[in-house]
Design an enzyme around this catalytic site. Structure first.
Site, mmCIF file in Angstrom:
data_model
loop_
_atom_site.group_PDB
_atom_site.id
_atom_site.type_symbol
_atom_site.label_atom_id
_atom_site.label_comp_id
_atom_site.label_asym_id
_atom_site.label_seq_id
_atom_site.Cartn_x
_atom_site.Cartn_y
_atom_site.Cartn_z
ATOM 1 N N TYR A 1 0.855 -1.197 0.000
ATOM 2 C CA TYR A 1 0.000 0.000 0.000
ATOM 3 C C TYR A 1 0.893 1.250 0.000
ATOM 4 C CZ TYR A 1 -3.332 -3.524 1.708
ATOM 5 O OH TYR A 1 -4.111 -4.646 1.847
ATOM 6 N N TRP B 1 -3.571 6.206 2.962
ATOM 7 C CA TRP B 1 -4.934 5.712 3.143
ATOM 8 C C TRP B 1 -5.613 6.462 4.275
ATOM 9 C CZ3 TRP B 1 -2.539 2.814 -0.291
ATOM 10 C CH2 TRP B 1 -3.283 1.998 -1.147
ATOM 11 N N TYR C 1 0.127 -0.091 -7.712
ATOM 12 C CA TYR C 1 -1.104 -0.363 -6.967
ATOM 13 C C TYR C 1 -2.292 -0.224 -7.909
ATOM 14 C CZ TYR C 1 -4.867 -0.361 -3.620
ATOM 15 O OH TYR C 1 -6.014 -0.678 -2.952
ATOM 16 N N GLN D 1 -13.646 6.131 3.595
ATOM 17 C CA GLN D 1 -13.392 5.099 4.595
ATOM 18 C C GLN D 1 -13.982 5.549 5.929
ATOM 19 O OE1 GLN D 1 -9.096 4.118 4.347
ATOM 20 N NE2 GLN D 1 -9.721 2.092 3.617
ATOM 21 N N ASP E 1 -12.929 -5.091 3.875
ATOM 22 C CA ASP E 1 -13.265 -5.240 2.467
ATOM 23 C C ASP E 1 -13.938 -6.558 2.099
ATOM 24 O OD1 ASP E 1 -11.552 -3.117 2.801
ATOM 25 O OD2 ASP E 1 -10.159 -3.698 1.238
ATOM 26 N N ARG F 1 -6.099 -13.523 0.158
ATOM 27 C CA ARG F 1 -6.678 -12.311 -0.409
ATOM 28 C C ARG F 1 -8.093 -12.579 -0.932
ATOM 29 N NH1 ARG F 1 -3.919 -8.264 1.397
ATOM 30 N NH2 ARG F 1 -4.752 -7.011 -0.296
ATOM 31 N N TRP G 1 -10.224 -10.486 6.124
ATOM 32 C CA TRP G 1 -11.451 -10.068 6.787
ATOM 33 C C TRP G 1 -12.514 -11.167 6.881
ATOM 34 C CZ3 TRP G 1 -11.258 -6.186 9.924
ATOM 35 C CH2 TRP G 1 -10.390 -5.116 9.680
ATOM 36 N N GLU H 1 0.083 -7.092 9.116
ATOM 37 C CA GLU H 1 -1.177 -6.476 8.709
ATOM 38 C C GLU H 1 -2.345 -7.119 9.458
ATOM 39 O OE1 GLU H 1 -3.631 -5.666 4.505
ATOM 40 O OE2 GLU H 1 -1.784 -6.876 4.532
#
Length: 502
Positions: free
Chosen positions: A59, A63, A113, A142, A204, A237, A408, A451
């Site tokens: 990233y 953000w 990206y 966000q 996400d 992912r 997630w 992360e």
């Protein structure tokens, strides 16, 4: 040189990203000093000169909610840099008040990206919404944790903040941001803000999005290239099918000039709205610091809390759920939020029966009814989130879609751990809060500031050297070791409990 000039003349490109540790930290244990230094090194390595990237590899831009969380940790190292972090982000705000979820660094190659600036086309597609012309951004948003971050950053060094006019500078922008969410994003008519893309909610790939996303035709696989798979295992992912749907939603929103209205994907999310409410309370405190009354903002936060309970609380599951505004048999939502379709509950759309960590985040709200706070604690400790785990998973341990490694859909994240620790402490659960803080700090350090991690084993997933992991572990570390008689960087617990009353 006057005092203001002295305070603002510190070089932002100095070789180290943090001020020297306090005397208390220096005289502490080696473990305490080393965690401080290791976390600070991550933040220093991710610093670009005016903001902090979440990860140099995965990233490489700024953000939105990452920067807010990063500022909360940076305040312990350099309050000036923490203020600069937020100011840089807010400088890219759109004319309609939205804070974009990415601010692109023009020195980063386009293929580093995706979606890149040439996909979002913010300065042209977003012209009617007031997108800035001098910087390229995304067009979605966000979670609104920014006002809370600004208030905590101010508390770290009120003298510096006042000398630089930090709060006076950010307050109008934060107020415009909240107006955008409360007016332009109330797509269900019930008072809550809606998200129009899973990336906006921040979690996400949550299974809560599966049903709403099923209505979206994915973009052709040949129309985009996933840069994320260059840096992370495919099994960790989102799938190509889900990613294609993300791309389709973003492209349709862009092609509509980023106009907000009820779209194929429109969801009221509990964590997104809880952070808006917490930031409303923080804006009230900022207003009072600037000499204005905060009463109206506290009252608004109380009304939003009532709406959150009314629209998203499930008393049987003892957790908040997401509301799919296009759910039900016909998927149509009236302009007033009413929906007469069978299969809905009459409040506009249908609740999504998936338990996610988003439904626990409202625990951080000071005005939450006592019985609901107690129920959330039971859920947090129970079989769906608490049995045998090191950290709170992002999704129901007993859910069919649970995967301890996939983005997630089960792994534990450090920002949600930080929010839940704050919520437990807010509602008097000190022992539970202490245990969670210890687990977050220990796991963050042991994983190389990953992360996210496997909630059972703590195994690192995704990128390492992750910005908000280092920042929030540092924040909890400092609060755990603050001397009881010292001036804390956090407002007293008794004050936080009564924010909504002041």
């Amino acid at each position: 040189m006057d005092r203001t000039a002295q305070l603002t003349s510190h070089a932002l490109d100095r070789g180290i990203a943090y001020d020297p540790p306090s005397a208390r930290a220096v005289t502490g244990t080696g473990a305490r000093r080393s965690l401080h230094v290791r976390a600070a090194q991550v933040l220093d390595e991710n610093w670009t000169g005016s903001s902090t990237v979440p990860s140099r590899s995965l990233y490489p831009h700024q953000w939105s909610w990452d920067s807010a969380f990063i500022a909360i940790g940076l305040r312990h190292l350099s309050p000036l840099r923490a203020q600069t972090e937020l100011e840089t982000l807010l400088a890219a705000q759109w004319g309609d008040g939205r804070i974009p979820h990415i601010v692109f660094n023009p020195s980063v190659p386009l293929d580093a990206y995706f979606p890149s600036p040439d996909f979002w086309r913010s300065s042209t597609a977003g012209r009617a919404a007031g997108a800035p012309r001098t910087v390229q951004t995304s067009g979605i948003v966000q979670p609104p944790v920014h006002a809370l971050a600004a208030w905590l950053v101010h508390l770290a060094d009120p003298g510096l903040s006042r000398a630089r006019g930090f709060l006076a500078g950010v307050y109008p922008r934060l107020a415009a941001w909240h107006r955008y969410l409360l007016h332009r994003r109330d797509l269900g008519g019930g008072g809550l803000a809606s998200v129009v893309h899973p990336w906006e909610q921040g979690m996400d790939n949550s299974p809560a999005w599966d049903a709403p996303l099923a209505r979206v035709a994915p973009a052709p696989a040949r129309s985009f290239r996933r840069a994320d798979l260059d840096h992370g295992a495919a099994e960790d992912r989102p799938t190509d099918l889900d990613y294609g749907r993300y791309v389709r939603l973003a492209a349709d929103y862009r092609d509509a000039g980023y106009a907000d209205r009820t779209r194929d994907f429109a969801v009221e999310d509990p964590a997104f709205n809880a952070l808006l409410i917490a930031s409303e309370h923080a804006l009230a405190r900022i207003a009072r610091e600037l000499g204005a009354p905060g009463t109206a903002r506290h009252a608004r936060a109380e009304r939003l809390t009532a709406a959150l309970v009314d629209r998203l609380w499930d008393p049987e599951k003892e957790i908040f759920l997401c509301r799919d505004l296009r759910g039900g048999t016909d998927g149509e939502v009236g302009t007033d939020g009413a929906d007469g379709a069978s299969g809905t509950d009459g409040a506009g759309g249908a609740l999504i029966p998936e338990r996610g960590v988003s439904g626990l985040v409202p625990l951080l709200l000071p005005g939450l009814p006592r019985e609901i706070a107690a129920a959330l604690v039971r859920t947090l400790d129970g079989p769906h989130f608490g049995t045998g785990t090191r950290l709170v998973p992002s999704y129901d341990l007993l859910g069919e879609a649970f995967d301890p490694h996939r983005y997630w859909r089960g792994p534990a994240w450090f920002n949600t751990g930080w929010l839940l620790e704050r919520g437990l402490r807010e509602h008097g659960e000190r022992e539970r809060a202490d245990a969670l803080a210890e687990a977050v700090v220990r796991t963050a350090d042991a994983s190389g500031f990953a992360e996210y991690v496997d909630p059972y084993t703590g195994e690192a997933c995704g990128a390492t050297g992750f910005g908000w992991t280092a920042a929030l572990a540092l924040d909890l570390h400092h609060q755990r070791h603050a001397a009881p008689h010292s001036t804390s960087h956090e407002e007293p617990h008794s004050e936080r409990q009564n924010l909504h009353k002041s």
